[in-house]
Write a protein that holds these residues in place. Structure first.
Motif, PDB file in Angstrom:
ATOM      1  N   ASP A   3      51.083  62.150  13.327  1.00 32.26           N
ATOM      2  CA  ASP A   3      49.994  63.106  13.159  1.00 32.26           C
ATOM      3  C   ASP A   3      48.734  62.501  13.762  1.00 32.26           C
ATOM      4  O   ASP A   3      48.253  61.462  13.297  1.00 32.26           O
ATOM      5  N   ALA A   4      48.191  63.115  14.788  1.00 32.50           N
ATOM      6  CA  ALA A   4      47.009  62.587  15.477  1.00 32.50           C
ATOM      7  C   ALA A   4      45.786  62.531  14.573  1.00 32.50           C
ATOM      8  O   ALA A   4      44.838  61.809  14.857  1.00 32.50           O
ATOM      9  N   ILE A  18      47.957  58.421  25.110  1.00 31.51           N
ATOM     10  CA  ILE A  18      48.215  59.590  25.942  1.00 31.51           C
ATOM     11  C   ILE A  18      48.356  60.812  25.041  1.00 31.51           C
ATOM     12  O   ILE A  18      49.159  60.808  24.108  1.00 31.51           O
ATOM     13  N   ALA A  19      47.554  61.827  25.330  1.00 32.32           N
ATOM     14  CA  ALA A  19      47.602  63.094  24.593  1.00 32.32           C
ATOM     15  C   ALA A  19      47.979  64.163  25.614  1.00 32.32           C
ATOM     16  O   ALA A  19      47.116  64.716  26.293  1.00 32.32           O
ATOM     17  N   ASN A  20      49.260  64.433  25.731  1.00 33.30           N
ATOM     18  CA  ASN A  20      49.783  65.309  26.773  1.00 33.30           C
ATOM     19  C   ASN A  20      49.880  66.758  26.285  1.00 33.30           C
ATOM     20  O   ASN A  20      50.780  67.100  25.540  1.00 33.30           O
ATOM     21  N   SER A  45      41.745  53.123  26.985  1.00 28.45           N
ATOM     22  CA  SER A  45      41.683  54.411  27.672  1.00 28.45           C
ATOM     23  C   SER A  45      42.501  55.485  26.957  1.00 28.45           C
ATOM     24  O   SER A  45      43.554  55.201  26.401  1.00 28.45           O
ATOM     25  N   LEU A  46      41.983  56.685  27.023  1.00 29.51           N
ATOM     26  CA  LEU A  46      42.695  57.876  26.577  1.00 29.51           C
ATOM     27  C   LEU A  46      42.924  58.738  27.809  1.00 29.51           C
ATOM     28  O   LEU A  46      42.002  58.954  28.601  1.00 29.51           O
ATOM     29  N   TYR A  47      44.152  59.208  27.977  1.00 34.05           N
ATOM     30  CA  TYR A  47      44.494  60.164  29.021  1.00 34.05           C
ATOM     31  C   TYR A  47      44.940  61.436  28.310  1.00 34.05           C
ATOM     32  O   TYR A  47      45.970  61.432  27.627  1.00 34.05           O
ATOM     33  N   ALA A  48      44.142  62.477  28.448  1.00 35.77           N
ATOM     34  CA  ALA A  48      44.414  63.732  27.749  1.00 35.77           C
ATOM     35  C   ALA A  48      44.563  64.863  28.757  1.00 35.77           C
ATOM     36  O   ALA A  48      43.618  65.190  29.473  1.00 35.77           O
ATOM     37  N   LYS A 156      40.261  61.475  31.833  1.00 34.21           N
ATOM     38  CA  LYS A 156      40.417  60.022  31.823  1.00 34.21           C
ATOM     39  C   LYS A 156      39.208  59.490  31.089  1.00 34.21           C
ATOM     40  O   LYS A 156      38.072  59.636  31.548  1.00 34.21           O
ATOM     41  N   VAL A 157      39.465  58.900  29.934  1.00 35.03           N
ATOM     42  CA  VAL A 157      38.393  58.542  29.008  1.00 35.03           C
ATOM     43  C   VAL A 157      38.465  57.046  28.711  1.00 35.03           C
ATOM     44  O   VAL A 157      39.560  56.494  28.537  1.00 35.03           O
ATOM     45  N   VAL A 158      37.304  56.405  28.633  1.00 38.63           N
ATOM     46  CA  VAL A 158      37.251  54.978  28.311  1.00 38.63           C
ATOM     47  C   VAL A 158      36.353  54.777  27.090  1.00 38.63           C
ATOM     48  O   VAL A 158      35.249  55.320  27.027  1.00 38.63           O
ATOM     49  N   LYS A 159      36.864  53.979  26.157  1.00 40.67           N
ATOM     50  CA  LYS A 159      36.091  53.617  24.978  1.00 40.67           C
ATOM     51  C   LYS A 159      35.165  52.462  25.372  1.00 40.67           C
ATOM     52  O   LYS A 159      35.553  51.593  26.145  1.00 40.67           O
ATOM     53  N   GLU A 160      33.961  52.473  24.854  1.00 37.99           N
ATOM     54  CA  GLU A 160      33.034  51.385  25.175  1.00 37.99           C
ATOM     55  C   GLU A 160      33.522  50.062  24.594  1.00 37.99           C
ATOM     56  O   GLU A 160      34.360  50.037  23.691  1.00 37.99           O
ATOM     57  N   ALA A 161      32.979  48.984  25.121  1.00 37.51           N
ATOM     58  CA  ALA A 161      33.365  47.622  24.692  1.00 37.51           C
ATOM     59  C   ALA A 161      32.875  47.341  23.283  1.00 37.51           C
ATOM     60  O   ALA A 161      31.960  47.911  22.792  1.00 37.51           O
TER      61      ALA A 161
END
Length: 161
Positions: A3-4, A18-20, A45-48, A156-161
């Motif tokens: 469950d997301a 990955i959220a396809n 990274s999140l790829y949605a 294409k999403v990147v979380k900050e450091a």
């Protein structure tokens, strides 16, 4: 399956999530994005993937045009998270958000797959199914095929450091 909205992993567990084609189905999108952010490592990274509001619109309009079937909830589902509003949603949780869009056209020369696709998300009576099949048969006979606009893409999403 996970469950997301309640991901059963420790903080910073993943380099990539990955959220396809699924974020538009989540009842509480903010909770899911919060959970994805939590389990991503810094700079993870999140790829949605998702679709645009006009994805397959020509096909979705046919039952309404014919006055058949039950309420089509696919448009409401897509409205929750799509190529047009997704960047804004994601920017609330992540540092970098990039979108890549792809448009195309499906050219379908037989009625059966069109009817079966509609029946996969809409309840139709036998009579309505026959009427839908006849509509597509006529359309294909007159125009050579039924054309459907596709609009899909990836964030294409990147979380900050």
């Amino acid at each position: 399956m996970v469950d997301a909205q309640s991901i059963p992993y420790e903080k910073h567990s993943f380099d990539v999530v990955i959220a396809n084609h699924m974020l538009y189905h989540i009842p509480d999108l903010a909770k899911a994005l919060s959970e994805i952010r939590r389990v991503l490592q810094p700079e993870g990274s999140l790829y949605a993937t998702t679709v645009g509001l006009n994805h397959m619109a020509e096909l979705r309009k046919v039952p309404r045009k014919l006055g058949i079937g039950t309420l089509d909830s696919s448009e409401q589902t897509i409205a929750q998270f799509n190529l047009d509003n997704g960047a804004e949603e994601l920017a609330q949780w992540f540092a970098e958000v990039e979108v890549e869009r792809k448009k195309g056209t499906l050219i379908v020369s037989k009625a059966v797959p069109l009817v079966e696709y509609i029946m996969s998300y809409m309840c139709l009576s036998d009579e309505e199914s026959v009427e839908l099949h006849a509509y597509f048969d006529r359309k294909i006979q007159c125009e050579g095929a039924f054309r459907i606009t596709t609009e899909a893409g990836i964030f294409k999403v990147v979380k900050e450091a």
